[in-house]
Design an enzyme around this catalytic site. Structure first.
Site, PDB file in Angstrom:
ATOM      1  N   GLY A 253       6.787 -36.252  60.643  1.00  0.00           N
ATOM      2  CA  GLY A 253       5.726 -37.079  60.094  1.00  0.00           C
ATOM      3  C   GLY A 253       4.454 -36.292  59.869  1.00  0.00           C
ATOM      4  O   GLY A 253       4.480 -35.102  59.534  1.00  0.00           O
ATOM      5  N   SER A 254       3.331 -36.940  60.082  1.00  0.00           N
ATOM      6  CA  SER A 254       2.046 -36.337  59.714  1.00  0.00           C
ATOM      7  C   SER A 254       1.624 -35.159  60.586  1.00  0.00           C
ATOM      8  O   SER A 254       0.660 -34.469  60.237  1.00  0.00           O
ATOM      9  CB  SER A 254       0.949 -37.405  59.720  1.00  0.00           C
ATOM     10  OG  SER A 254       1.161 -38.329  58.674  1.00  0.00           O
ATOM     11  N   THR A 255       2.299 -34.912  61.722  1.00  0.00           N
ATOM     12  CA  THR A 255       1.972 -33.691  62.467  1.00  0.00           C
ATOM     13  C   THR A 255       2.268 -32.461  61.614  1.00  0.00           C
ATOM     14  O   THR A 255       1.654 -31.411  61.794  1.00  0.00           O
ATOM     15  CB  THR A 255       2.746 -33.601  63.797  1.00  0.00           C
ATOM     16  OG1 THR A 255       4.157 -33.633  63.536  1.00  0.00           O
ATOM     17  CG2 THR A 255       2.374 -34.737  64.734  1.00  0.00           C
TER      18      THR A 255
END
Length: 489
Positions: free
Chosen positions: A221-223
């Site tokens: 995801g956004s990591t």
């Protein structure tokens, strides 16, 4: 009469030749297969009756052999006072009469069993003294306070936590849940041990998977936007102040598919946002656009520098994280925000944070701090910190650090903030299956100006929060607890 004697001689010689040949074959060609055969109880008994060396955390054995009054002479025991065996099971694994070896009991087997070449002198000494050889003592880099904090904070949710020392690569914590008790598999009653092992194998929650380094990998995801931001800054074409398009919904080329922001609104006025703010609020559309602008080669190269695709042993085997090859523009847009076919272990995302924390230099993760002869205490192995790569320049690392600090101060990661300490972080909420709650991610390091710990947390399918989960809300407090356990010492 002579003819009959001749026949007897031929038959006798033939039988002798066959006997000699079969014995030779067994001794020299089949010996290894026979020794390793699961029905060879003699070989199994020889393994079990050895005094295996201990596995130590902060000087305390979390796996050790204790004398018992049965045919096997020694019983392998896991855990210690205040150190629950379930908390360390994903590290130690087990040594069993039915399941063989697993975890560090497997990767360090020759050292623990005392058969490694490094223990040759001890083996020779045992021949003369008549003493039974002892296995080596394997000490781990684990910080017991951080390990317990990770376990407690996960609080029974499925997921994993990895904490690293950014300056050395030492693994300070590695927890995978659900946990399990190795003692149930280590019993000497084969039926009882087999039943316990089969229960673990059949468990639909897959407790034997070490989710921190393997099993079924997760979309980060956004990591993963940290990797995309790093590629942008390293290209020289972007700075934290660079303006990016950030509409509420981004139309992807070559398809009718779109990418939307979680807020369903634009990330800034006039559908624009700067790179620093885009990290702070985790803007999807700006990063999807940015990934397409950077192109597949730059994105893949940056991911590889952080460790994606690398085969690693710490010495536990690590499943390589992956960035997809041969992506078209829509796929690349999804990949730039950690979706599509991007897959990562929590260890991998801890490595990303660790490299940024360490001024752009990524140290090789290591779980073993030293190995000693258990009888003489002489040092057999003393692994030194090793550089893995330099994913980004010191200037890029500092820029990313500043942007990550804003995440915990004013952005999506405030739940991971620590009073009086600057924390650098990035949140992630990863879609992974239609109708399933998203995985919640949080990766961070602290203190931001002199990092002592880098952490990555994943909570599967939102954990107890379910569809209401987010990286900041669900995984942030877990990362905070682990960071505090390290920096408060």
């Amino acid at each position: 009469m002579r003819k009959a004697l001749k026949h007897v001689s031929v038959v006798g010689l033939s039988m002798f030749a066959l006997l000699f040949g079969s014995t030779t074959w067994i001794q020299y060609f089949s010996a290894e297969d026979l020794n390793e055969h699961p029905l060879n109880t003699r070989s199994l008994r020889e393994e079990i009756t050895r005094h295996r060396g201990p596995i130590l955390v902060d000087g305390t054995p979390i796996a050790q052999s204790v004398p018992v009054d049965d045919d096997y002479e020694y019983q392998r025991e896991y855990g210690a006072e205040g150190m629950d065996p379930e908390v360390y099971a994903s590290l130690t694994g087990f040594f069993s009469v039915v399941g063989g070896t697993h975890g560090l009991e497997s990767t360090e087997n020759t050292l623990l069993a005392g058969t490694d070449d490094a223990l040759f002198l001890s083996q020779v000494s045992s021949w003369f003294t008549g003493e039974q050889p002892m296995g080596a003592a394997v000490s781990l880099t684990i910080d017991p306070a951080a390990q317990q904090a990770a376990w407690d904070a996960l609080d029974g949710q499925k997921g994993a936590v990895v904490a690293l020392d950014p300056k050395t690569g030492d693994v300070l914590a590695m927890v995978s849940t659900p946990g399990w008790d190795p003692n149930a598999v280590a019993v000497h009653d084969p039926a009882e041990a087999n039943a316990a092992y089969q229960d673990l194998v059949a468990d639909e929650d897959d407790p034997l998977y070490n989710r921190a380094i393997g099993g079924n990998l997760y979309p980060p995801g956004s990591t993963f936007k940290l990797v995309t931001a790093a590629a942008a800054l390293e290209s020289g074409d972007y700075t934290p102040d660079s303006t990016l398009p950030s509409p509420a919904t981004l139309d992807l080329p070559q398809t009718s598919a779109t990418i939307s922001n979680s807020s369903r609104t634009a990330c800034g006025p006039n559908d624009e946002v700067d790179l620093a703010t885009s990290i702070e609020i985790s803007c999807n559309t700006s990063f999807a656009w940015l990934g397409m602008e950077l192109g597949p080669d730059a994105m893949a190269e940056q991911a590889e520098k952080f460790g994606f695709g690398a085969d690693m042993s710490i010495p536990l085997g690590v499943t390589p994280s992956r960035f997809p090859e041969d992506t078209d523009e829509p796929q690349l847009a999804q990949s730039a925000i950690g979706q599509f076919e991007v897959r990562a272990t929590p260890l991998q995302m801890a490595m990303v944070a660790s490299a940024i924390a360490n001024g752009g230099t990524l140290m090789t993760p290591q779980l073993v701090s030293e190995v000693r002869n258990a009888r003489t205490l002489s040092l057999l192995e003393d692994p030194s910190p090793r550089e893995f790569s330099k994913p980004v320049s010191p200037e890029t690392a500092q820029a990313l650090t500043d942007m990550m600090v804003s995440v915990t101060e004013d952005g999506t990661g405030t739940a991971g903030a620590i009073d009086g300490v600057d924390v650098a972080a990035k949140t992630g909420t990863a879609q992974h299956a239609e109708g399933a709650a998203p995985h919640a991610w949080f990766t961070s390091f602290a203190p931001a100006d002199d990092p002592r710990v880098a952490v990555a947390v994943v909570v599967e399918s939102g954990g107890s929060a379910g569809n209401q989960a987010s990286g900041g809300r669900s995984a942030g407090p877990i990362a905070k607890a682990v960071m505090e356990a390290v920096i408060d010492q």
